[in-house]
Write a protein that holds these residues in place. Structure first.
Motif: not given
Length: 76
Positions: A1-7, A10-11
């Protein structure tokens, strides 16, 4: 599970995080501790011979933003 919706999101977030750390004018050390909730990231900075202070940021903020806001605490 990631806190970011897209890469790309995140960047962009990590780029802003790094830019805010550079504004501090203090060296920073990344420390990782293992807790019962998992691996936790801590930034160690400021006057390392001073009184230790652990600061928690709110859910709508970041550690780097707190450090910029409360930078006056880093001296002591």
């Amino acid at each position: 599970m990631s806190l970011y919706k897209t890469q790309s999101g995140r960047e962009m977030s990590l780029k802003l995080y790094d830019a805010q750390l550079k504004k501090l004018d203090y060296s920073c050390k990344n420390v990782y501790v293992h807790t019962r909730f998992g691996r936790t990231h801590i930034i160690e900075t400021g006057n390392l011979s001073g009184e230790p202070l652990l600061v928690f940021h709110g859910g709508n903020s970041t550690t780097t933003y707190n450090l910029l806001t409360y930078g006056f605490l880093l001296k002591h």
